[in-house]
Design a protein around this motif. Sequence first.
Motif, short mmCIF file in Angstrom:
data_model
loop_
_atom_site.label_atom_id
_atom_site.label_comp_id
_atom_site.label_asym_id
_atom_site.label_seq_id
_atom_site.Cartn_x
_atom_site.Cartn_y
_atom_site.Cartn_z
N LEU A 35 -55.23 -0.75 -6.90
CA LEU A 35 -54.67 -1.37 -8.24
C LEU A 35 -53.62 -0.57 -8.99
O LEU A 35 -52.90 -0.56 -9.65
CB LEU A 35 -55.54 -2.04 -8.63
CG LEU A 35 -56.45 -3.32 -8.02
CD1 LEU A 35 -57.32 -4.57 -8.36
CD2 LEU A 35 -55.40 -4.65 -7.49
N THR A 38 -50.91 0.34 -7.45
CA THR A 38 -49.67 -0.47 -7.55
C THR A 38 -49.75 -1.39 -8.57
O THR A 38 -48.18 -1.73 -8.89
CB THR A 38 -50.19 -1.62 -6.56
OG1 THR A 38 -50.53 -0.94 -5.45
CG2 THR A 38 -49.42 -2.84 -6.08
N VAL A 39 -50.09 -1.97 -9.47
CA VAL A 39 -50.30 -2.74 -10.60
C VAL A 39 -51.17 -2.31 -12.31
O VAL A 39 -51.63 -2.76 -12.17
CB VAL A 39 -50.77 -4.29 -10.36
CG1 VAL A 39 -49.75 -4.76 -9.52
CG2 VAL A 39 -52.09 -3.98 -9.66
N GLU A 59 -50.52 -13.74 -6.59
CA GLU A 59 -50.04 -12.50 -5.95
C GLU A 59 -51.37 -12.04 -6.01
O GLU A 59 -51.74 -10.54 -5.24
CB GLU A 59 -49.78 -11.67 -7.27
CG GLU A 59 -48.67 -12.20 -8.04
CD GLU A 59 -47.68 -10.58 -8.95
OE1 GLU A 59 -48.49 -9.68 -9.13
OE2 GLU A 59 -46.81 -11.20 -9.73
N LEU A 63 -51.89 -8.71 -3.13
CA LEU A 63 -52.16 -7.21 -2.88
C LEU A 63 -53.61 -6.94 -1.97
O LEU A 63 -53.80 -6.00 -1.79
CB LEU A 63 -52.60 -7.82 -4.81
CG LEU A 63 -51.43 -8.18 -5.97
CD1 LEU A 63 -52.71 -8.04 -6.60
CD2 LEU A 63 -50.90 -6.43 -5.98
N LYS A 64 -54.55 -7.79 -2.26
CA LYS A 64 -55.35 -8.30 -1.13
C LYS A 64 -55.01 -7.60 0.49
O LYS A 64 -56.06 -6.64 0.60
CB LYS A 64 -56.54 -9.12 -1.24
CG LYS A 64 -57.08 -9.57 -2.25
CD LYS A 64 -58.65 -10.62 -2.63
CE LYS A 64 -59.63 -10.32 -2.91
NZ LYS A 64 -60.28 -11.57 -2.34
N THR A 66 -52.44 -6.91 0.99
CA THR A 66 -51.88 -5.23 1.36
C THR A 66 -52.22 -4.23 1.35
O THR A 66 -52.61 -2.59 1.97
CB THR A 66 -50.32 -4.77 0.38
OG1 THR A 66 -49.35 -5.93 0.55
CG2 THR A 66 -49.43 -4.61 0.41
#
Length: 70
Positions: A35, A38-39, A59, A63-64, A66
């Motif tokens: 995380l 990524t974000v 989202e 996210l999970k 990916t």
Amino acid sequence: METKVIHVRFANNGTVTDIGERPETLTPQQWFNWLSLTVPQHYRAYAGGRGAFTVPGSELAGLKQTANAS
């Protein structure tokens, strides 16, 4: 728009001990690291060894998924 909050708790040495919404295939530290890369714009650090990611609910599933594929 619905926002999901992913709470994070840290040990004294900075490792992640607990994090919400974690995929079963990842450790708490792996999910936090993923995380963070990524974000990062959605993360906030708090006092007392805590933090939180606030991500749009739409989202989170992506996210999970990916993160599981990586």
